[in-house]
Design a protein around this motif. Structure first.
Motif, PDB file in Angstrom:
ATOM      1  N   ALA A  30       0.845  -1.196   0.000  1.00 39.20           N
ATOM      2  CA  ALA A  30       0.000   0.000   0.000  1.00 39.20           C
ATOM      3  C   ALA A  30       0.877   1.241   0.000  1.00 39.20           C
ATOM      4  O   ALA A  30       1.847   1.323   0.757  1.00 39.20           O
ATOM      5  CB  ALA A  30      -0.910   0.006   1.222  1.00 39.20           C
ATOM      6  N   ALA A  31       0.528   2.201  -0.840  1.00 33.37           N
ATOM      7  CA  ALA A  31       1.195   3.499  -0.840  1.00 33.37           C
ATOM      8  C   ALA A  31       0.334   4.452  -0.030  1.00 33.37           C
ATOM      9  O   ALA A  31      -0.889   4.494  -0.196  1.00 33.37           O
ATOM     10  CB  ALA A  31       1.370   4.022  -2.266  1.00 33.37           C
ATOM     11  N   VAL A  32       0.968   5.204   0.873  1.00 36.74           N
ATOM     12  CA  VAL A  32       0.268   6.200   1.684  1.00 36.74           C
ATOM     13  C   VAL A  32       1.143   7.436   1.789  1.00 36.74           C
ATOM     14  O   VAL A  32       2.366   7.360   1.688  1.00 36.74           O
ATOM     15  CB  VAL A  32      -0.075   5.677   3.106  1.00 36.74           C
ATOM     16  N   ALA A  33       0.499   8.581   1.998  1.00 40.90           N
ATOM     17  CA  ALA A  33       1.221   9.836   2.192  1.00 40.90           C
ATOM     18  C   ALA A  33       0.887  10.380   3.572  1.00 40.90           C
ATOM     19  O   ALA A  33      -0.262  10.316   4.006  1.00 40.90           O
ATOM     20  CB  ALA A  33       0.837  10.843   1.109  1.00 40.90           C
ATOM     21  N   HIS A  40       5.114   6.782   1.468  1.00 34.97           N
ATOM     22  CA  HIS A  40       5.598   5.521   2.012  1.00 34.97           C
ATOM     23  C   HIS A  40       4.996   4.350   1.240  1.00 34.97           C
ATOM     24  O   HIS A  40       3.809   4.355   0.947  1.00 34.97           O
ATOM     25  CB  HIS A  40       5.194   5.377   3.486  1.00 34.97           C
ATOM     26  N   LEU A  41       5.828   3.351   0.960  1.00 40.58           N
ATOM     27  CA  LEU A  41       5.334   2.078   0.450  1.00 40.58           C
ATOM     28  C   LEU A  41       5.402   1.094   1.608  1.00 40.58           C
ATOM     29  O   LEU A  41       6.478   0.860   2.173  1.00 40.58           O
ATOM     30  CB  LEU A  41       6.151   1.564  -0.733  1.00 40.58           C
ATOM     31  N   ILE A  42       4.241   0.566   2.001  1.00 36.56           N
ATOM     32  CA  ILE A  42       4.159  -0.394   3.089  1.00 36.56           C
ATOM     33  C   ILE A  42       3.893  -1.763   2.468  1.00 36.56           C
ATOM     34  O   ILE A  42       2.966  -1.925   1.680  1.00 36.56           O
ATOM     35  CB  ILE A  42       3.049   0.000   4.086  1.00 36.56           C
ATOM     36  N   SER A  43       4.728  -2.722   2.824  1.00 42.78           N
ATOM     37  CA  SER A  43       4.616  -4.061   2.243  1.00 42.78           C
ATOM     38  C   SER A  43       3.360  -4.767   2.730  1.00 42.78           C
ATOM     39  O   SER A  43       2.720  -4.334   3.694  1.00 42.78           O
ATOM     40  CB  SER A  43       5.843  -4.905   2.617  1.00 42.78           C
ATOM     41  N   ALA A  44       3.036  -5.882   2.083  1.00 44.85           N
ATOM     42  CA  ALA A  44       1.872  -6.680   2.478  1.00 44.85           C
ATOM     43  C   ALA A  44       2.027  -7.235   3.890  1.00 44.85           C
ATOM     44  O   ALA A  44       1.042  -7.598   4.531  1.00 44.85           O
ATOM     45  CB  ALA A  44       1.654  -7.814   1.484  1.00 44.85           C
ATOM     46  N   ALA A  45       3.258  -7.260   4.417  1.00 47.13           N
ATOM     47  CA  ALA A  45       3.503  -7.730   5.783  1.00 47.13           C
ATOM     48  C   ALA A  45       3.445  -6.585   6.797  1.00 47.13           C
ATOM     49  O   ALA A  45       3.571  -6.816   7.993  1.00 47.13           O
ATOM     50  CB  ALA A  45       4.852  -8.416   5.860  1.00 47.13           C
ATOM     51  N   GLY A  46       3.276  -5.328   6.318  1.00 47.86           N
ATOM     52  CA  GLY A  46       3.152  -4.192   7.220  1.00 47.86           C
ATOM     53  C   GLY A  46       4.423  -3.423   7.475  1.00 47.86           C
ATOM     54  O   GLY A  46       4.426  -2.471   8.254  1.00 47.86           O
ATOM     55  N   ALA A  47       5.527  -3.767   6.826  1.00 44.55           N
ATOM     56  CA  ALA A  47       6.791  -3.053   7.009  1.00 44.55           C
ATOM     57  C   ALA A  47       6.928  -1.943   5.965  1.00 44.55           C
ATOM     58  O   ALA A  47       6.488  -2.092   4.822  1.00 44.55           O
ATOM     59  CB  ALA A  47       7.958  -4.031   6.873  1.00 44.55           C
ATOM     60  N   VAL A  48       7.543  -0.832   6.349  1.00 40.07           N
ATOM     61  CA  VAL A  48       7.805   0.245   5.395  1.00 40.07           C
ATOM     62  C   VAL A  48       8.956  -0.185   4.496  1.00 40.07           C
ATOM     63  O   VAL A  48      10.065  -0.432   4.969  1.00 40.07           O
ATOM     64  CB  VAL A  48       8.124   1.570   6.115  1.00 40.07           C
ATOM     65  N   THR A  49       8.663  -0.314   3.190  1.00 43.71           N
ATOM     66  CA  THR A  49       9.666  -0.723   2.206  1.00 43.71           C
ATOM     67  C   THR A  49      10.568   0.454   1.850  1.00 43.71           C
ATOM     68  O   THR A  49      11.773   0.318   1.766  1.00 43.71           O
ATOM     69  CB  THR A  49       8.979  -1.266   0.932  1.00 43.71           C
ATOM     70  N   TRP A  50       9.958   1.615   1.612  1.00 43.90           N
ATOM     71  CA  TRP A  50      10.709   2.838   1.366  1.00 43.90           C
ATOM     72  C   TRP A  50       9.862   4.053   1.695  1.00 43.90           C
ATOM     73  O   TRP A  50       8.639   3.976   1.768  1.00 43.90           O
ATOM     74  CB  TRP A  50      11.282   2.925  -0.045  1.00 43.90           C
ATOM     75  N   ALA A  83       8.630   5.105  -9.068  1.00 44.28           N
ATOM     76  CA  ALA A  83       8.596   3.708  -9.503  1.00 44.28           C
ATOM     77  C   ALA A  83       8.444   2.794  -8.298  1.00 44.28           C
ATOM     78  O   ALA A  83       8.550   3.227  -7.150  1.00 44.28           O
ATOM     79  CB  ALA A  83       9.887   3.377 -10.257  1.00 44.28           C
ATOM     80  N   ARG A  84       8.232   1.518  -8.568  1.00 45.73           N
ATOM     81  CA  ARG A  84       8.062   0.516  -7.497  1.00 45.73           C
ATOM     82  C   ARG A  84       9.226   0.490  -6.517  1.00 45.73           C
ATOM     83  O   ARG A  84       9.056   0.206  -5.341  1.00 45.73           O
ATOM     84  CB  ARG A  84       7.897  -0.875  -8.103  1.00 45.73           C
ATOM     85  N   ASP A  85      10.440   0.781  -6.999  1.00 46.08           N
ATOM     86  CA  ASP A  85      11.606   0.763  -6.115  1.00 46.08           C
ATOM     87  C   ASP A  85      11.830   2.100  -5.418  1.00 46.08           C
ATOM     88  O   ASP A  85      12.820   2.285  -4.719  1.00 46.08           O
ATOM     89  CB  ASP A  85      12.865   0.366  -6.894  1.00 46.08           C
ATOM     90  N   GLY A  86      10.906   3.052  -5.623  1.00 49.33           N
ATOM     91  CA  GLY A  86      11.001   4.351  -4.968  1.00 49.33           C
ATOM     92  C   GLY A  86      11.733   5.408  -5.758  1.00 49.33           C
ATOM     93  O   GLY A  86      11.791   6.567  -5.349  1.00 49.33           O
ATOM     94  N   GLN A  87      12.302   5.029  -6.899  1.00 48.58           N
ATOM     95  CA  GLN A  87      13.030   6.004  -7.706  1.00 48.58           C
ATOM     96  C   GLN A  87      12.066   7.008  -8.343  1.00 48.58           C
ATOM     97  O   GLN A  87      11.001   6.625  -8.823  1.00 48.58           O
ATOM     98  CB  GLN A  87      13.838   5.303  -8.796  1.00 48.58           C
ATOM     99  N   PRO A  88      12.429   8.302  -8.347  1.00 50.55           N
ATOM    100  CA  PRO A  88      11.557   9.298  -8.976  1.00 50.55           C
ATOM    101  C   PRO A  88      11.501   9.118 -10.487  1.00 50.55           C
ATOM    102  O   PRO A  88      12.513   8.826 -11.115  1.00 50.55           O
ATOM    103  CB  PRO A  88      12.203  10.641  -8.601  1.00 50.55           C
ATOM    104  N   LEU A  89      10.296   9.262 -11.044  1.00 48.74           N
ATOM    105  CA  LEU A  89      10.097   9.159 -12.495  1.00 48.74           C
ATOM    106  C   LEU A  89       9.776  10.512 -13.104  1.00 48.74           C
ATOM    107  O   LEU A  89      10.262  10.851 -14.172  1.00 48.74           O
ATOM    108  CB  LEU A  89       8.957   8.186 -12.799  1.00 48.74           C
ATOM    109  N   VAL A  90       8.895  11.274 -12.456  1.00 46.07           N
ATOM    110  CA  VAL A  90       8.431  12.564 -12.972  1.00 46.07           C
ATOM    111  C   VAL A  90       8.295  13.520 -11.799  1.00 46.07           C
ATOM    112  O   VAL A  90       7.831  13.134 -10.731  1.00 46.07           O
ATOM    113  CB  VAL A  90       7.048  12.418 -13.659  1.00 46.07           C
ATOM    114  N   ALA A  91       8.698  14.773 -12.009  1.00 48.65           N
ATOM    115  CA  ALA A  91       8.454  15.824 -11.012  1.00 48.65           C
ATOM    116  C   ALA A  91       8.151  17.106 -11.773  1.00 48.65           C
ATOM    117  O   ALA A  91       9.015  17.638 -12.454  1.00 48.65           O
ATOM    118  CB  ALA A  91       9.653  16.011 -10.109  1.00 48.65           C
ATOM    119  N   LEU A  92       6.910  17.548 -11.697  1.00 46.72           N
ATOM    120  CA  LEU A  92       6.496  18.775 -12.376  1.00 46.72           C
ATOM    121  C   LEU A  92       5.991  19.769 -11.344  1.00 46.72           C
ATOM    122  O   LEU A  92       5.283  19.404 -10.411  1.00 46.72           O
ATOM    123  CB  LEU A  92       5.365  18.494 -13.363  1.00 46.72           C
TER     124      LEU A  92
END
Length: 167
Positions: A30-33, A40-50, A83-92
């Motif tokens: 799940a992605a949450v702000a 934050h990307l929170i994994s299916a196990a509940g840990a913050v991935t990035w 992206a899925r790995d947290g890398q920025p793709l677009v910033a406008l």
């Protein structure tokens, strides 16, 4: 929180500044702000991935239809994609008070702004162009087949528009 099909809680995660946008099911979690501008990307196990800094709190989060990106519209008028790995793709920035984002099948993003303006962000070309306007502020929006978008506004309207902005 994560729940099983019976509705039983599997895990829970508390963000220090609360959740202001999301959760959006994405990338196996799940992605949450949060209220401080963290994404934050929170994994299916509940840990913050990035965690990534958006610069200001998010107003809306949406996953691209192909699942390759998470889009955020911020209170500072920025539109960002990661992206899925947290890398920025677009910033406008800055756009005119973006409030809702609608990922389209073409890979483009319809941006609804405070005051009813609609713009099309083509992330492949890096362009933004106005495509129309609706009365009221867009509260929610969903893509429909044939390049159309269903919008609900704060003045009680439910409107269908094409990406060219025509009803």
């Amino acid at each position: 929180a994560g729940v099983d099909p019976s509705g039983n809680e599997l895990w829970s995660h508390k963000l220090p500044a609360g959740v202001v946008a999301g959760p959006v099911a994405w990338a196996g979690g799940a992605a949450v702000a949060d209220g401080l501008g963290g994404l934050h990307l929170i994994s299916a196990a509940g840990a913050v991935t990035w965690t990534r800094d958006l610069g200001s709190p998010a107003l809306d989060l949406r996953a691209s239809l192909d699942g390759g990106a998470i889009w955020a519209a911020t209170t500072a008028g920025r539109i960002l994609a990661h992206a899925r790995d947290g890398q920025p793709l677009v910033a406008l920035s800055p756009l005119a008070s973006p409030t809702r984002l609608v990922p389209l099948a073409s890979g483009a993003l319809l941006v609804a702004s405070r005051g009813g303006g609609l713009s099309l962000l083509d992330n492949r070309r890096g362009t933004v162009r106005p495509v129309g306007e609706v009365a009221g502020q867009v509260l929610d929006a969903h893509p429909l087949p044939g390049g159309r978008v269903l919008l609900a506004t704060d003045d009680g309207e439910v409107v269908t528009v094409s990406i060219q902005g025509k009803k």
